[in-house]
Design an enzyme around this catalytic site. Structure first.
Site, PDB file in Angstrom:
ATOM      1  N   CYS A 191       0.792  -1.233   0.000  1.00 39.30           N
ATOM      2  CA  CYS A 191       0.000   0.000   0.000  1.00 39.30           C
ATOM      3  C   CYS A 191       0.825   1.283   0.000  1.00 39.30           C
ATOM      4  CB  CYS A 191      -0.949   0.002   1.203  1.00 39.30           C
ATOM      5  SG  CYS A 191      -2.228  -1.260   1.126  1.00 39.30           S
TER       6      CYS A 191
ATOM      7  N   HIS B 298      -2.398   6.398   2.948  1.00 36.37           N
ATOM      8  CA  HIS B 298      -1.368   5.727   3.744  1.00 36.37           C
ATOM      9  C   HIS B 298      -0.075   6.523   3.796  1.00 36.37           C
ATOM     10  CE1 HIS B 298      -0.404   1.424   5.306  1.00 36.37           C
ATOM     11  NE2 HIS B 298       0.236   2.345   6.004  1.00 36.37           N
TER      12      HIS B 298
END
Length: 519
Positions: free
Chosen positions: A67, A117
């Protein structure tokens, strides 16, 4: 870190009117299910309609199959070896320009609703507004440690409980998050339509689905009762026949502690597909607002994922490797003046920064020597990317940095700890025949090996990753000792400026909040 010199293209004539830009990012969506838009078995009417008017890149790859590294690379147009975002707890430096910086500098309003993220105290990275917090922590707590190969940190590493626990629920942590992401994205579009800001906008809407756990609402789950894709194409490969990195991933996910039955695999895949339908519905709601607010004609719409999910293929789950299920992503672009068609040339999510700059009429010459992407518009014109597609991975499950190149039908993967893997994806789309030792493909391996050696110094890469990990282990332990100040983004909501307050004129307020007016 050395870099392969890629050909630079002459800029094409900028569009006469800069379009608004609406970016939809999803999490962990396997690109092999988007051979030309969503596969027929997927209940995704909104994405299928978008695909019909989009440039559809059938062979798009993540820059890194995890991610945070994938998202930093997408935003900066740089590989993790340049951004320093090696894993899900590596800081994304504020000094690295992102597409949000480039567009904002050129006069765009930039906003983010949802996940990106970001790790570190900068939780904006060029976005003027962030409408939600993130779904994952912003600190260094998830840092891997190459000094302890094979160590498993149970409280944040994946395990196969996501597979055995697949099923139905009406609300989950991830549903709560994505419902909010869609709501605030829709509210932002309404605000933009009201015309209080005459700048073009770039709104990024980033969902955490269909990322595991594979748990779905009943009405989406029921869509896949008779789904023909509930079993993997390639069944479980015995552990001792797996390549070394796949073996490490199986250990990292505690594969040996779980009995993964065919029924469990089918439930997990069913939940995953169901959550694609959930995301499709949310995207449809936002596109409907775009159309009803008369913004559709001058808005470019981009759809992509950060990386894929193996979904039981070969006995592997989640991502963290360069096999197609993990590294290949959906990528579609609909924009004013672009005809929808399928492009089969391999491309990268690194290519989005130069593509968005071209859509916005932005000159990237100041940073182009340090970017790794090439405009998708140029690739679509020529029918091929002007350089091979690079990928990197240096996070959990690895013991040294891994790199790969996709060039034409071939993909060569390399790690200093493991033997090379070479696949011909045209002849072997399931990647079952490693050609790295095949004399008939020695010339291809040698050519791609030279390209890898020209781009990467793997020893220097490994040293940089280890140094970054060691620094973070020290600073995180210190910052959690005593008073803790979190870096997580806190969205600002000024209650005294919302709805009706006594410093406002009610008549003016009601008129300004109405759109369209006079109907």
């Amino acid at each position: 870190m050395s870099s392969e010199d890629a050909p630079r293209l002459e800029p094409r004539k900028a569009m006469t009117e800069r379009p608004n830009i609406l970016i939809f990012m999803v999490d962990q969506l396997n690109g092999t299910f988007f051979p030309d838009g969503p596969a027929d078995f997927l209940h995704a009417p909104n994405l299928k309609a978008l695909a019909a008017r989009s440039l559809r890149f059938s062979k798009a790859y993540t820059a890194s199959p995890l991610c945070a590294p994938a998202r930093a690379s997408f935003m900066a147009g740089q590989l993790p070896s340049r951004t320093g975002v090696y894993d899900n707890a590596a800081e994304f430096a504020s000094s690295i320009p992102t597409y949000a910086h480039h567009l904002r500098r050129a006069g765009y309003h930039t906003a983010l609703s949802g996940k990106m993220h970001f790790v570190g105290p900068d939780q904006l990275h060029g976005f003027e507004e962030r409408l939600t917090t993130d779904v994952y922590p912003a600190d260094f707590g998830w840092t891997p440690d190459y000094r302890k190969p094979g160590e498993r940190i149970d409280w944040w590493y994946h395990n196969l409980g996501s597979v055995t626990g697949a099923g139905v629920a009406e609300i989950t942590n991830q549903y709560e998050y994505d419902d909010e992401v869609a709501h605030f994205a829709g509210q932002k579009l309404y605000d933009l339509a009201r015309g209080r800001d005459d700048r073009p906008f770039c709104l990024t809407v980033s969902f955490t689905h269909p990322h595991d756990p594979y748990v779905a609402r009943r009405r989406y789950w029921d869509l896949y009762e008779d789904c023909p894709a509930l079993a993997p194409t390639v069944g479980r490969i015995p552990f001792d026949e797996q390549d070394p990195h796949s073996q490490r991933l199986m250990r990292a996910c505690e594969d040996e502690k779980y009995e993964i039955s065919p029924e469990a695999i089918a439930r997990a895949r069913r939940g995953y597909f169901a959550n694609i339908s959930y995301v499709d519905e949310k995207i449809g709601e936002i596109l409907d607002i775009l159309a009803r607010c008369r913004l559709e004609e001058n808005t470019a719409v981009l759809f992509l994922s950060d990386h894929g999910d193996m979904l039981g293929e070969r006995g592997l789950w989640f991502k963290m490797n360069f096999f197609e299920g993990s590294s290949r992503v959906p990528l579609m672009l609909a924009a004013p003046g672009l005809d929808g068609r399928r492009i089969d040339a391999p491309v990268s999510t690194l290519d989005l920064v130069p593509t968005l700059a071209e859509l916005g009429g932005i000159d990237l010459s100041e940073v182009e020597p340090w970017t790794d992407g090439l405009s998708l518009l140029g690739t679509a014109e020529r029918g091929e990317r002007a350089a091979p597609v690079p990928m990197e991975y240096a996070a959990e499950g690895s013991i040294a940095p891994m790199v790969a190149l996709r060039d034409g039908p071939f993909k060569l993967s390399r790690c200093s700890a493991d033997p090379d893997l070479l696949f011909d994806l045209d002849a072997d789309p399931n990647e079952l025949a490693d050609l790295s030792g095949d004399p008939a493909h020695a010339a291809t391996r040698e050519r791609l090996s030279r390209a890898i050696d020209a781009r990467w110094d793997l020893a220097a890469f490994d040293q940089a990753v280890r140094e970054s990990q060691a620094r973070r282990h020290v600073t995180y332990a210190a910052l959690r000792n005593g008073a803790y100040y979190p870096w997580d983004h806190q969205p600002l909501r000024q209650a005294s400026e919302r709805y009706m307050r006594n410093h406002m004129d009610l008549n003016v307020l009601e008129e300004n909040q109405r759109y369209p007016r006079g109907e």
